[in-house]
Design a protein around this motif. Structure first.
Motif, PDB file in Angstrom:
ATOM      1  N   TYR A  65       0.834  -1.209   0.000  1.00 12.32           N
ATOM      2  CA  TYR A  65       0.000   0.000   0.000  1.00 12.32           C
ATOM      3  C   TYR A  65       0.869   1.259   0.000  1.00 12.32           C
ATOM      4  CZ  TYR A  65      -3.185   3.617   1.658  1.00 12.32           C
ATOM      5  OH  TYR A  65      -3.896   4.771   1.788  1.00 12.32           O
ATOM      6  N   THR A  84       1.108   3.967  -3.012  1.00 14.39           N
ATOM      7  CA  THR A  84       0.824   5.374  -2.737  1.00 14.39           C
ATOM      8  C   THR A  84       1.947   6.254  -3.259  1.00 14.39           C
ATOM      9  OG1 THR A  84      -0.454   4.817  -0.763  1.00 14.39           O
ATOM     10  CG2 THR A  84       0.349   7.068  -0.936  1.00 14.39           C
ATOM     11  N   ASP A 103      -2.269   3.841  -6.341  1.00 14.45           N
ATOM     12  CA  ASP A 103      -3.457   3.566  -5.534  1.00 14.45           C
ATOM     13  C   ASP A 103      -4.654   4.274  -6.144  1.00 14.45           C
ATOM     14  OD1 ASP A 103      -2.293   6.066  -4.844  1.00 14.45           O
ATOM     15  OD2 ASP A 103      -3.551   6.139  -3.051  1.00 14.45           O
ATOM     16  N   GLY A 163       0.110   8.095   3.420  1.00 16.40           N
ATOM     17  CA  GLY A 163      -0.007   6.672   3.135  1.00 16.40           C
ATOM     18  C   GLY A 163       0.687   5.820   4.183  1.00 16.40           C
TER      19      GLY A 163
END
Length: 503
Positions: free
Chosen positions: A75, A79, A84, A94
């Protein structure tokens, strides 16, 4: 140290007693000196604390679902690389989201508490900044109070995905305070300058829109420093790091083809003037919801505010000049948004507006009380009543909006509870079809509801459709589960029942 406030050659510095010398009397002197700030913090805390019990809102799950589905490391990488699904570039936010999700998961109380702590911290920074440049604790307390309870950001202070706005404003104020302290102290402490730039850089990485504050911070250096007047190159030397960050981001934005930060409904046009009018009026008159278009009343208020900003820029004092430029630039990243307006977009602008308002109120009070000895007490009473009235009206509006927002989050709490109750676990790749549920607008149906399933299960999705719309879908029953909304709850149902016309 006798008092917690010490005067420098150019301003006041907020200084706490050392722990080694801390005593009851020194604590009492600290409270007596800064009771205005403590009162403002107490009021703001009492006003916003009830929101800590609210659940996540719909668009919060876009972040939560993505963090669960990808995992923290992926993730953060997505980001940073703009892969994303959130339309911005905020890598530090993030990282924060990934860590918070790993530690607290679906516990909104902890997420909201961080936001509230940052908001209270921004109030303290505003107070310290005003104290340093004006030597008036009352003006600092009024500025902190206006910012703390303003109805303009009712849906921002503890809103989960408003973190970039709340944290970015906190870091920007810290950067501004550090550069002013550095300039006022004769540029003898380079660590303050370094801290200012680091805070600015962190603000940019938290909310990319914070790049617009580079001119504000450089302007603060120019207005509060004296050394550059004998060596103009110092302005270039001190401003270059900020300019490089801002220019670098602008160059990247202009040359990249990334839809992550360049989308169709963000462009320059007549709506920019419309949005500036809405936001300038909203800062002063945050009643009901933020309108998309201004009426005659809001146009009139916006004109008055604009004239006030011009007057602050021309007349001063220097902190008012910095704040006036700050208000205009704080709205700049959001004015080009054509299809909606949002209260969080004025959050930082209120932080810059509050010192101007506080200085104006204090100047009026000071002029009256100095006119005659007999006017000192009446002027003080009227001043307190006026500030209390304005703060009370703002607090009332903020509370009313908070209640509405809290009621809105219950729909999402209900959805999470019902999905977990019916299906504690689902196989990877499952789609949960919800029929005739109350999550009906397109954003909810195709973005937020699917993200709820991701947040709960990871590799899963959910869609809320009417029965007629569901019957037009080509559904693979082997990789799907089905829930029907009935009497305020979701119940498992066989797909054959949903494909019939009768309930």
């Amino acid at each position: 140290m006798k008092y917690p406030i010490t005067a420098t050659a150019d301003g006041y510095a907020l200084r706490l007693p050392r722990i080694a010398t801390l005593s009851l009397s020194s604590v009492w002197r600290l409270i007596a000196r800064h009771w205005g700030l403590l009162a403002a913090l107490t009021i703001a805390l009492g006003l916003h604390a009830p929101t800590l019990a609210y659940y996540f809102d719909g668009d919060d799950f876009v972040v939560l679902g993505n963090a669960e589905y990808l995992g923290g490391r992926s993730y953060i990488i997505d980001t940073f690389l703009m892969r994303d699904i959130v339309p911005n570039w905020r890598p530090l936010s993030g990282v924060y989201y990934a860590v918070q999700w790993e530690v607290f998961g679906l516990n909104p109380w902890m997420w909201r508490s961080v936001n509230l702590a940052l908001h209270l911290g921004s109030m303290a920074l505003l107070y310290a900044l005003m104290l340093r440049v004006s030597r008036r604790p009352a003006a600092g307390a009024i500025a902190a109070l206006i910012f703390g309870v303003s109805g303009a950001h009712f849906d921002t202070v503890t809103y989960i995905t408003a973190f970039p706005h709340v944290a970015g404003t906190f870091l920007t104020l810290a950067s501004l305070l550090a550069i002013i302290a550095y300039a006022q102290d004769g540029e003898r402490r380079p660590l303050l300058y370094g801290a200012s730039f680091v805070f600015f850089l962190l603000a940019f990485l938290t909310n990319e829109g914070s790049f617009v504050y580079a001119p504000v911070i450089v302007l603060a250096y120019v207005l509060f420093s004296r050394r550059w007047r004998h060596a103009p190159w110092r302005v270039i030397a001190h401003g270059a790091p900020y300019a490089m960050v801002a220019a670098g981001w602008l160059a990247f934005y202009q040359t990249c083809s990334c839809e992550q930060v360049k989308w169709d409904d963000f462009y320059w046009g007549d709506h920019v003037i419309r949005n500036y009018t809405v936001y300038l009026s909203w800062i002063v008159f945050p009643a009901q919801m933020v309108p998309l278009s201004p009426d005659a009343l809001r146009i009139g208020i916006a004109v008055v505010v604009a004239l006030g900003l011009i007057a602050a820029l021309v007349i001063g004092p220097n902190v008012a000049r910095v704040a006036a430029v700050g208000v205009v630039l704080a709205l700049l990243p959001f004015a080009p948004v054509a299809i909606w307006t949002a209260s969080r977009y004025t959050y930082a602008a209120v932080a810059f507006f509050a010192p101007i308002a506080a200085l104006a109120v204090y100047a009026a009070y000071d002029r009256v009380r100095r006119a005659h000895d007999l006017l000192r007490i009446p002027a003080t009473v009227l001043g307190i009543v006026f500030v209390a009235t304005v703060a009370g009206l703002y607090s009332w509006q903020t509370h009313a909006q908070h209640v509405r927002s809290g009621e809105g989050t219950e729909r999402w709490h209900l959805l999470v509870r019902e999905m977990e109750r019916n299906y504690p676990d689902v196989p990877p790749g499952t789609t949960v079809w919800i029929v005739d549920g109350p999550w009906t607008n397109p954003m909810e149906q195709y973005t937020w509801v699917p993200s709820v399933a991701r947040a709960i299960y990871g590799d899963a999705a959910a869609f809320n459709l009417t029965r007629d719309a569901f019957q037009q879908q080509h559904v693979d029953p082997e990789r799907a589960l089905f829930l029907e909304w009935h009497d305020g709850e979701l119940r498992p149902v066989a797909p054959q029942q949903l494909l019939t016309s009768d309930r």
